[in-house]
Design a protein around this motif. Structure first.
Motif, mmCIF file in Angstrom:
data_model
loop_
_atom_site.group_PDB
_atom_site.id
_atom_site.type_symbol
_atom_site.label_atom_id
_atom_site.label_comp_id
_atom_site.label_asym_id
_atom_site.label_seq_id
_atom_site.Cartn_x
_atom_site.Cartn_y
_atom_site.Cartn_z
ATOM 1 N N TYR A 60 8.466 -11.264 11.013
ATOM 2 C CA TYR A 60 7.254 -12.081 11.196
ATOM 3 C C TYR A 60 6.017 -11.275 10.773
ATOM 4 N N PHE A 61 5.975 -10.013 11.173
ATOM 5 C CA PHE A 61 4.822 -9.182 10.832
ATOM 6 C C PHE A 61 4.672 -9.035 9.324
ATOM 7 N N VAL A 62 5.793 -8.878 8.621
ATOM 8 C CA VAL A 62 5.741 -8.765 7.160
ATOM 9 C C VAL A 62 5.162 -10.043 6.554
ATOM 10 N N LEU A 63 5.634 -11.190 7.001
ATOM 11 C CA LEU A 63 5.137 -12.473 6.484
ATOM 12 C C LEU A 63 3.660 -12.661 6.839
ATOM 13 N N PHE A 64 3.313 -12.315 8.056
ATOM 14 C CA PHE A 64 1.928 -12.400 8.527
ATOM 15 C C PHE A 64 1.020 -11.514 7.673
ATOM 16 N N SER A 65 1.468 -10.285 7.399
ATOM 17 C CA SER A 65 0.667 -9.336 6.620
ATOM 18 C C SER A 65 0.506 -9.791 5.174
ATOM 19 N N LEU A 66 1.562 -10.349 4.596
ATOM 20 C CA LEU A 66 1.490 -10.847 3.221
ATOM 21 C C LEU A 66 0.500 -12.007 3.115
ATOM 22 N N PHE A 67 0.473 -12.857 4.127
ATOM 23 C CA PHE A 67 -0.484 -13.966 4.148
ATOM 24 C C PHE A 67 -1.915 -13.444 4.098
ATOM 25 N N PHE A 68 -2.210 -12.429 4.899
ATOM 26 C CA PHE A 68 -3.563 -11.880 4.916
ATOM 27 C C PHE A 68 -3.865 -11.069 3.661
ATOM 28 N N LEU A 69 -2.826 -10.440 3.096
ATOM 29 C CA LEU A 69 -3.035 -9.639 1.894
ATOM 30 C C LEU A 69 -3.497 -10.491 0.721
ATOM 31 N N ILE A 70 -3.076 -11.743 0.690
ATOM 32 C CA ILE A 70 -3.509 -12.663 -0.373
ATOM 33 C C ILE A 70 -5.023 -12.746 -0.428
ATOM 34 N N PHE A 71 -5.658 -12.663 0.735
ATOM 35 C CA PHE A 71 -7.114 -12.766 0.804
ATOM 36 C C PHE A 71 -7.780 -11.392 0.827
ATOM 37 N N ASP A 72 -7.134 -10.432 1.474
ATOM 38 C CA ASP A 72 -7.741 -9.111 1.619
ATOM 39 C C ASP A 72 -7.796 -8.340 0.301
ATOM 40 N N ILE A 110 2.606 0.388 8.675
ATOM 41 C CA ILE A 110 3.614 1.110 9.457
ATOM 42 C C ILE A 110 3.133 1.325 10.892
ATOM 43 N N LEU A 111 1.884 1.772 11.014
ATOM 44 C CA LEU A 111 1.321 1.996 12.346
ATOM 45 C C LEU A 111 1.219 0.692 13.119
ATOM 46 N N SER A 112 0.742 -0.364 12.458
ATOM 47 C CA SER A 112 0.574 -1.662 13.121
ATOM 48 C C SER A 112 1.915 -2.239 13.562
ATOM 49 N N LEU A 113 2.926 -2.112 12.718
ATOM 50 C CA LEU A 113 4.247 -2.618 13.086
ATOM 51 C C LEU A 113 4.787 -1.884 14.307
#
Length: 374
Positions: A60-72, A110-113
């Motif tokens: 879930y965290f990977v999918l969540f992070s990829l979603f935000f990376l699209i904008f970040d 890595i730290l966030s996960l």
């Protein structure tokens, strides 16, 4: 274009980017909740990870992070690369910037996960008191990061070095010795690898504490001006500001965790979450944290400005040379394209340092006198 006009234009764009990001983050979190995408992401995580709670959180965290990376990613590319080049502040090629961005993203992920896995494990073990245990874990990690940041994190991006100019080194070490700062704890940093901006910092806890001066500062400032910066950082050292700010931050984080606990317990069922431990509720939890942090931001920044002012007073009293202090501040503002007089509301909300104009004004008032830190 004069430096003052250039700084105004640069900081005007920076303010717009800050406000845009201020709106973007909660908007994206709200979209994940309102659209139901967070449940789809949780469902995909379950399919990929099976019955493993740890695996579901990770996917879930990977999918969540990829979603935000699209904008970040595009936002970071513009603010960190294009804008800095536009105003002649960056020394990086695109490849160098992208490499550093990738390292920061990977390290942060890595730290966030790790923190997220710990958080959801705590929630699963003790759902009634998870916020207290989570806050305690956060406090411990914050302390450890404060110790290891200068010795493990910074070297991933920059290199420390000794002060090469022996005359300057002698002056800096003599100044440090005056205030019982271990002389081996003054370093230069090759900040010019990425930027033309000048900076200095007091960082670390315990044996890792150190004063760090950027090479851009050392190369472009006179020796007395560098001494002003060192004296300011020594002020932080003598006032134990790392501990003060860490403690203040932990109080703020305790409020955030308490709000997260109350908010999740109140809204979990209304949002059809299986329980507080349902990772699909992560956007809601982050949104609560975000709102609390937003409310506390002016309070935390006001306290930070107070500590910075105390460090400025320390430097003025230590060196007894207001003219050099003022020269240093003006040069620092010009080299970094700082707005000397930002909008009052923006400074109140976002600035963790007093504006250049206020620092200069204070120096003029205190020059030749002894100031009371209050």
């Amino acid at each position: 274009m004069e430096i003052a006009d250039k700084a105004k234009e640069y900081q005007g764009i920076r303010r717009k980017l800050t406000l845009f990001h201020l709106i973007l983050t909660p908007s994206l979190l709200g979209i994940l909740i309102a659209s139901g995408w967070t449940f789809e992401m949780r469902g995909n995580a379950v399919v990929l990870a099976g019955v493993s709670d740890w695996g579901v959180v990770a996917v879930y965290f990977v999918l969540f992070s990829l979603f935000f990376l699209i904008f970040d990613l595009p936002l970071a590319f513009y603010s960190e690369f294009m804008l800095e080049h536009q105003f002649g502040l960056s020394n990086q090629s695109f490849g160098q910037w992208f490499w550093d961005f990738g390292k920061k993203t990977l390290l942060s992920s890595i730290l966030s996960l790790g923190l997220l896995e710990c958080l959801y494990w705590i929630i699963r073990v003790d759902s009634a008191h998870w916020w207290v245990w989570a806050w305690a874990a956060y406090a411990f990690v914050s302390y450890i990061l404060g110790k290891v940041f200068p010795v493990l994190i910074v070297p991933l991006f920059y290199k420390y070095g000794r002060l090469e100019n022996k005359e300057l080194e002698t002056k800096v070490l003599k100044l440090a010795a005056r205030f019982d700062m271990p002389v081996e704890n003054v370093y230069s940093l090759n900040l010019s690898k990425t930027t033309k901006k000048a900076n200095a910092a007091f960082m670390g806890i315990g044996r890792t504490k150190r004063v760090v001066l950027s090479d851009t500062l050392i190369q472009n400032f006179t020796h007395p001006e560098v001494e002003v910066v060192v004296a300011h950082e020594l002020g932080h050292y003598k006032h134990h500001d790392v501990w003060r700010l860490l403690a203040f931050g932990l109080v703020a984080s305790l409020i955030a965790f308490a709000a997260g606990f109350l908010g999740m317990n109140t809204l979990a069922s209304a949002l059809s979450l299986n329980s507080v431990a349902d990772v699909a509720g992560l956007p809601l939890l982050f949104l609560i944290f975000y709102v609390v942090n937003l409310v506390l931001t002016p309070v935390m920044n006001a306290y930070s400005r107070r500590r910075e002012r105390a460090a400025d007073i320390f430097a003025l009293e230590a060196l007894e040379n207001g003219e050099v202090f003022i020269s240093c501040m003006n040069k620092l503002g010009g080299q970094n394209l700082s707005d000397p007089e930002p909008p009052a509301w923006y400074e109140w909300f976002f600035y963790d340092h007093p504006s250049i104009a206020k620092r200069v004004e204070m120096a003029k008032k205190l020059d030749g006198g002894i100031a009371d830190e209050g």
